[in-house]
Design an enzyme around this catalytic site. Sequence first.
Site, PDB file in Angstrom:
ATOM      1  N   HIS A 123      -2.145  -1.080   7.172  1.00 27.39           N
ATOM      2  CA  HIS A 123      -1.795  -1.358   5.766  1.00 27.39           C
ATOM      3  C   HIS A 123      -0.700  -0.406   5.287  1.00 27.39           C
ATOM      4  O   HIS A 123      -0.003  -0.703   4.323  1.00 27.39           O
ATOM      5  CB  HIS A 123      -3.030  -1.261   4.862  1.00 27.39           C
ATOM      6  CG  HIS A 123      -3.735   0.053   4.932  1.00 27.39           C
ATOM      7  ND1 HIS A 123      -4.592   0.368   5.966  1.00 27.39           N
ATOM      8  CD2 HIS A 123      -3.706   1.141   4.131  1.00 27.39           C
ATOM      9  CE1 HIS A 123      -5.067   1.596   5.773  1.00 27.39           C
ATOM     10  NE2 HIS A 123      -4.537   2.090   4.677  1.00 27.39           N
ATOM     11  N   ASP A 125     -32.490 -16.705  31.006  1.00 29.90           N
ATOM     12  CA  ASP A 125     -32.191 -15.684  29.997  1.00 29.90           C
ATOM     13  C   ASP A 125     -32.359 -16.220  28.574  1.00 29.90           C
ATOM     14  O   ASP A 125     -32.432 -15.450  27.620  1.00 29.90           O
ATOM     15  CB  ASP A 125     -30.778 -15.128  30.189  1.00 29.90           C
ATOM     16  CG  ASP A 125     -30.736 -14.067  31.284  1.00 29.90           C
ATOM     17  OD1 ASP A 125     -31.780 -13.437  31.530  1.00 29.90           O
ATOM     18  OD2 ASP A 125     -29.657 -13.877  31.887  1.00 29.90           O
ATOM     19  N   ASP A 139      -9.341   6.469   7.650  1.00 26.95           N
ATOM     20  CA  ASP A 139     -10.806   6.511   7.582  1.00 26.95           C
ATOM     21  C   ASP A 139     -11.399   5.189   8.058  1.00 26.95           C
ATOM     22  O   ASP A 139     -12.423   5.158   8.751  1.00 26.95           O
ATOM     23  CB  ASP A 139     -11.263   6.753   6.129  1.00 26.95           C
ATOM     24  CG  ASP A 139     -10.730   8.070   5.588  1.00 26.95           C
ATOM     25  OD1 ASP A 139     -11.051   9.117   6.156  1.00 26.95           O
ATOM     26  OD2 ASP A 139      -9.973   8.027   4.597  1.00 26.95           O
ATOM     27  N   GLY A 140     -10.743   4.101   7.660  1.00 29.37           N
ATOM     28  CA  GLY A 140     -11.261   2.783   8.012  1.00 29.37           C
ATOM     29  C   GLY A 140     -11.316   2.585   9.515  1.00 29.37           C
ATOM     30  O   GLY A 140     -12.298   2.066  10.055  1.00 29.37           O
ATOM     31  N   HIS A 200      -4.339   3.337  -3.281  1.00 32.88           N
ATOM     32  CA  HIS A 200      -4.443   2.682  -1.972  1.00 32.88           C
ATOM     33  C   HIS A 200      -3.574   1.429  -1.854  1.00 32.88           C
ATOM     34  O   HIS A 200      -2.730   1.349  -0.975  1.00 32.88           O
ATOM     35  CB  HIS A 200      -5.902   2.320  -1.660  1.00 32.88           C
ATOM     36  CG  HIS A 200      -6.043   1.387  -0.506  1.00 32.88           C
ATOM     37  ND1 HIS A 200      -6.188   1.822   0.788  1.00 32.88           N
ATOM     38  CD2 HIS A 200      -6.005   0.025  -0.441  1.00 32.88           C
ATOM     39  CE1 HIS A 200      -6.248   0.774   1.589  1.00 32.88           C
ATOM     40  NE2 HIS A 200      -6.140  -0.322   0.874  1.00 32.88           N
ATOM     41  N   GLU A 254     -17.495  -4.770  24.852  1.00 33.50           N
ATOM     42  CA  GLU A 254     -16.669  -5.981  24.970  1.00 33.50           C
ATOM     43  C   GLU A 254     -15.437  -5.934  24.068  1.00 33.50           C
ATOM     44  O   GLU A 254     -14.321  -6.247  24.491  1.00 33.50           O
ATOM     45  CB  GLU A 254     -17.506  -7.236  24.645  1.00 33.50           C
ATOM     46  CG  GLU A 254     -18.597  -7.555  25.660  1.00 33.50           C
ATOM     47  CD  GLU A 254     -19.882  -6.746  25.437  1.00 33.50           C
ATOM     48  OE1 GLU A 254     -19.965  -5.998  24.433  1.00 33.50           O
ATOM     49  OE2 GLU A 254     -20.801  -6.866  26.269  1.00 33.50           O
ATOM     50  N   ILE A 309     -10.543   8.812   1.202  1.00 35.73           N
ATOM     51  CA  ILE A 309     -10.487   7.674   0.270  1.00 35.73           C
ATOM     52  C   ILE A 309     -10.321   6.373   1.049  1.00 35.73           C
ATOM     53  O   ILE A 309      -9.580   6.320   2.034  1.00 35.73           O
ATOM     54  CB  ILE A 309      -9.280   7.839  -0.695  1.00 35.73           C
ATOM     55  CG1 ILE A 309      -9.505   9.005  -1.666  1.00 35.73           C
ATOM     56  CG2 ILE A 309      -8.996   6.553  -1.477  1.00 35.73           C
ATOM     57  CD1 ILE A 309     -10.582   8.790  -2.715  1.00 35.73           C
ATOM     58  N   HIS A 344       0.830  -1.207   0.000  1.00 39.43           N
ATOM     59  CA  HIS A 344       0.000   0.000   0.000  1.00 39.43           C
ATOM     60  C   HIS A 344       0.865   1.258   0.000  1.00 39.43           C
ATOM     61  O   HIS A 344       1.281   1.714   1.061  1.00 39.43           O
ATOM     62  CB  HIS A 344      -0.903   0.000   1.230  1.00 39.43           C
ATOM     63  CG  HIS A 344      -1.767  -1.213   1.327  1.00 39.43           C
ATOM     64  ND1 HIS A 344      -1.286  -2.443   1.744  1.00 39.43           N
ATOM     65  CD2 HIS A 344      -3.073  -1.395   1.048  1.00 39.43           C
ATOM     66  CE1 HIS A 344      -2.275  -3.326   1.710  1.00 39.43           C
ATOM     67  NE2 HIS A 344      -3.371  -2.719   1.306  1.00 39.43           N
ATOM     68  N   HIS A 397     -21.079 -17.988  32.811  1.00 40.96           N
ATOM     69  CA  HIS A 397     -22.405 -18.389  32.313  1.00 40.96           C
ATOM     70  C   HIS A 397     -22.192 -19.240  31.067  1.00 40.96           C
ATOM     71  O   HIS A 397     -22.583 -18.895  29.964  1.00 40.96           O
ATOM     72  CB  HIS A 397     -23.273 -17.159  32.036  1.00 40.96           C
ATOM     73  CG  HIS A 397     -23.561 -16.337  33.268  1.00 40.96           C
ATOM     74  ND1 HIS A 397     -22.566 -15.781  34.042  1.00 40.96           N
ATOM     75  CD2 HIS A 397     -24.737 -16.009  33.870  1.00 40.96           C
ATOM     76  CE1 HIS A 397     -23.115 -15.130  35.063  1.00 40.96           C
ATOM     77  NE2 HIS A 397     -24.439 -15.265  34.989  1.00 40.96           N
ATOM     78  N   HIS A 414     -28.535 -15.975  25.494  1.00 39.45           N
ATOM     79  CA  HIS A 414     -27.525 -15.893  26.546  1.00 39.45           C
ATOM     80  C   HIS A 414     -26.868 -17.241  26.852  1.00 39.45           C
ATOM     81  O   HIS A 414     -26.078 -17.335  27.776  1.00 39.45           O
ATOM     82  CB  HIS A 414     -28.147 -15.320  27.821  1.00 39.45           C
ATOM     83  CG  HIS A 414     -28.361 -13.829  27.757  1.00 39.45           C
ATOM     84  ND1 HIS A 414     -29.033 -13.231  26.720  1.00 39.45           N
ATOM     85  CD2 HIS A 414     -27.968 -12.837  28.588  1.00 39.45           C
ATOM     86  CE1 HIS A 414     -29.065 -11.919  26.925  1.00 39.45           C
ATOM     87  NE2 HIS A 414     -28.416 -11.648  28.044  1.00 39.45           N
ATOM     88  N   GLY A 422      -3.605  -3.722  11.475  1.00 41.35           N
ATOM     89  CA  GLY A 422      -4.070  -4.221  10.178  1.00 41.35           C
ATOM     90  C   GLY A 422      -5.563  -4.420  10.256  1.00 41.35           C
ATOM     91  O   GLY A 422      -6.300  -3.909   9.415  1.00 41.35           O
TER      92      GLY A 422
HETATM   93  C1  LIG Z   1     -11.328  -4.843  10.053  1.00 44.94           C
HETATM   94  C2  LIG Z   1     -10.804  -4.648   8.678  1.00 44.94           C
HETATM   95  N1  LIG Z   1     -11.670  -4.640   7.650  1.00 44.94           N
HETATM   96  C3  LIG Z   1     -11.216  -4.513   6.380  1.00 44.94           C
HETATM   97  C4  LIG Z   1      -9.883  -4.392   6.132  1.00 44.94           C
HETATM   98  C5  LIG Z   1      -9.388  -4.306   4.697  1.00 44.94           C
HETATM   99  N2  LIG Z   1      -8.916  -2.936   4.431  1.00 44.94           N
HETATM  100  C6  LIG Z   1      -7.627  -2.608   4.535  1.00 44.94           C
HETATM  101  S1  LIG Z   1      -7.345  -1.005   4.241  1.00 44.94           S
HETATM  102  C7  LIG Z   1      -8.974  -0.721   3.930  1.00 44.94           C
HETATM  103  C8  LIG Z   1      -9.450   0.643   3.565  1.00 44.94           C
HETATM  104  C9  LIG Z   1      -9.085   1.554   4.637  1.00 44.94           C
HETATM  105  O1  LIG Z   1      -9.297   2.863   4.253  1.00 44.94           O
HETATM  106  P1  LIG Z   1      -8.463   3.978   4.972  1.00 44.94           P
HETATM  107  O2  LIG Z   1      -8.332   3.673   6.388  1.00 44.94           O
HETATM  108  O3  LIG Z   1      -9.074   5.262   4.590  1.00 44.94           O
HETATM  109  O4  LIG Z   1      -7.027   3.832   4.338  1.00 44.94           O
HETATM  110  P2  LIG Z   1      -6.463   4.550   3.033  1.00 44.94           P
HETATM  111  O5  LIG Z   1      -7.148   3.921   1.856  1.00 44.94           O
HETATM  112  O6  LIG Z   1      -6.792   5.979   3.161  1.00 44.94           O
HETATM  113  O7  LIG Z   1      -5.019   4.241   3.078  1.00 44.94           O
HETATM  114  C10 LIG Z   1      -9.705  -1.884   4.072  1.00 44.94           C
HETATM  115  C11 LIG Z   1     -11.156  -1.985   3.858  1.00 44.94           C
HETATM  116  C12 LIG Z   1      -9.021  -4.402   7.237  1.00 44.94           C
HETATM  117  N3  LIG Z   1      -7.699  -4.311   7.101  1.00 44.94           N
HETATM  118  N4  LIG Z   1      -9.509  -4.497   8.490  1.00 44.94           N
HETATM  119 MG   LIG Z   2      -8.524   6.928   3.713  1.00 42.10          MG
END
Ligand SMILES: Cc1ncc(C[n+]2csc(CCOP(=O)(O)OP(=O)(O)O)c2C)c(N)n1
Ligand SMILES: [Mg+2]
Length: 642
Positions: A78, A471, A163-164, A268, A413, A195, A38, A463, A475, A126
């Site tokens: 990434h 429950d 963003d993720g 990306h 959790e 993005i 990436h 439990h 549960h 990751g």
């Molecule tokens: C829990 C999880 N879901 C999906 C992914 C797959 N994944 C890796 S990067 C990414 C996009 C992330 O976007 P962003 O954080 O904005 O990173 P950018 O593209 O800006 O580098 C995804 C969906 C992951 N690594 N972890």
């Molecule tokens: Mg992004």
Amino acid sequence: MTDVLQRPDVPSVETDLLAIDTIRFLAADMVQAAKSGHPGMPMGAAPMAWTLWSRHLRHDPADPAWADRDRFVLSAGHGSALLYGLLHMFGYDLPEEQLRRFRQLGSQTPGHPEFGHTAGVECTTGPLGQGLTMAVGMALAERMQHARHPEVTDHRTYAIVGDGCLMEGVSHEAASFAGHLGLGRLVVLWDDNAITIDGSVDRSCDDDQLARFAAYGWHTEAVVDGTDIAEIDAALERAKADPRPSFIAVRTVIGQGAPGVEGTSKAHGAPLGEELLAEAKQVAGWDHPPFTVPDPVREACAELAGSGARAHAAWREAFAAYEESAPEAAATFVRAQARGLPSDVTEALAQVPGEKARATRQASQACLDALRPVLPELTGGSADLAGSTGTVYGDLVTRDDYAGTAIAFGIREFGMAAILNGMSLHGGFRVFGSTFLVFSDYLRPALRLSALMGQPVVYVLTHDSVAVGEDGPTHQPVEHVESLRLIPGLQVLRPADDAETAEAWRLALERTDGPTALVLTRQGLPQRGAESAAGPATLEIVATGSEVSLADEVATVLRKDGYGVRVVSAFDRSHYTPSSTATTISIEAGRTSGWEGLVDLAIGLDAFGDSGKGDEVMAHHGFTADAVLARIRTHLSRVAGV
Ligand SMILES: Cc1ncc(C[n+]2csc(CCOP(=O)(O)OP(=O)(O)O)c2C)c(N)n1
Ligand SMILES: [Mg+2]
């Protein structure tokens, strides 16, 4: 640009710009060499990362384990090439040859940062969102350690999130918790590039992130030009001065400097390609061979590393003074840091077993009560079920007083488990967290990371069967014990009485390199006492937890029938080896899949439970002595009839 850049203790503007390009092109070169990875994130986030590492991060590359170092978490894992480039530039043990082997089997530069593989990588990231949450755990551990050892603890935690990370639900849990506890030593930088993989963020998210974090009680900052070092630096200064946790939105361009792909999702997750990479280098006026760190950058990094080493040396002196003035506290600090146990832990746990029937969750509470006076670094809490899971543990940690031992995680959790990982990685603490076994699914992604990172987090999961009763099936765990056993490196213990519960806690604490799940009952269980010496057995009944006493009952009847019967409590099933001569039968009130192939007859539960009184639900599903005996007799007659 402003005065900040003319400070005597920071690199010159030329060096700054050169260093940022170094980070960018090291990352792009790594991804290109691997033909995988990436480049976009590192190329866009290089200026903020450089500003942080050159002006704020207090670390000593010569000793990545220095207890009082600042922590840096790349939650957007990434972008690992960004982190590897920085570690290399600052003189961590990551030579160029490792950068050239990015993402290759056995290299120290795995696809995503992995704790334990690479010097200077603070945690495995990751799985998006978890890095941020572990950073919260680190920041909490810092405050809690500060409350106990103020003389030698004073550091910060920084994270870069994407963003993720912010879209993931766990970021809500983490940020809400950090705001509540006022973790002002935490600074989060958001790589706000709008993005993600599939395209622009606005395809799925319109959150006002600044308003969101402000609502959690954070200090927020917006940097409108993510290449402006002075602006980023000033935001970091204000963030550090603010008593609240800080969130800095840094507007960036993904893949900045890569013509044609910058600002788009194309930057990306794919190598730029030789041609585009060459073009990007040309645009930047970069005419070095791949993997070059230009001399001025190398020198600047060495100088910065040197000031980190001096800070470390000053801390060592402070620690020596601490050893003089408070030898016991200093010794505790050192022992806890090394995850050593004081000898009285075993003694304390030996006091727990009693005569009266009780639930193993109650026995576990008794273990914690016994441990608290002898193991000051043990801390933990519950996702709002401390009373029912038997994890009430002294004074609450609050934003006004971090000296407590009990953490109220709230009904979070997943957040709890990832925060526990962060605390464990930070060091200086042994940690536990509790919820109902059925909700282990809510925290499983972090539990998986505990195992992957080899962190000795203790999960108290109570439990533990349909015996939960009223429950109802929501549960009542059925598949959970078996599914926990699937996680490599997770020690799953389902004790049958007080003695086994104390033993389980001892094993969990003696284990320093991996997590443990303690699977405990809601309902009372008899104390089994010492095993009677068994003669030759023709039948071996293996059971776990609450089903061991059922097995005992069944065995008593079968012995009267003339069978030689051995009962085995397989409280860690991974240590169970079935008899090669006896007929083997397992009893566990959960999925049978893991027992099949191990024993001749697996008695379990392969459906959901029901709402009703616990003993009635158990009886309904065949967990009575009579029903089990009938199953065993039918099996034996079938076998005899063959
Ligand atoms: C829990 C999880 N879901 C999906 C992914 C797959 N994944 C890796 S990067 C990414 C996009 C992330 O976007 P962003 O954080 O904005 O990173 P950018 O593209 O800006 O580098 C995804 C969906 C992951 N690594 N972890
Ligand atoms: Mg992004």
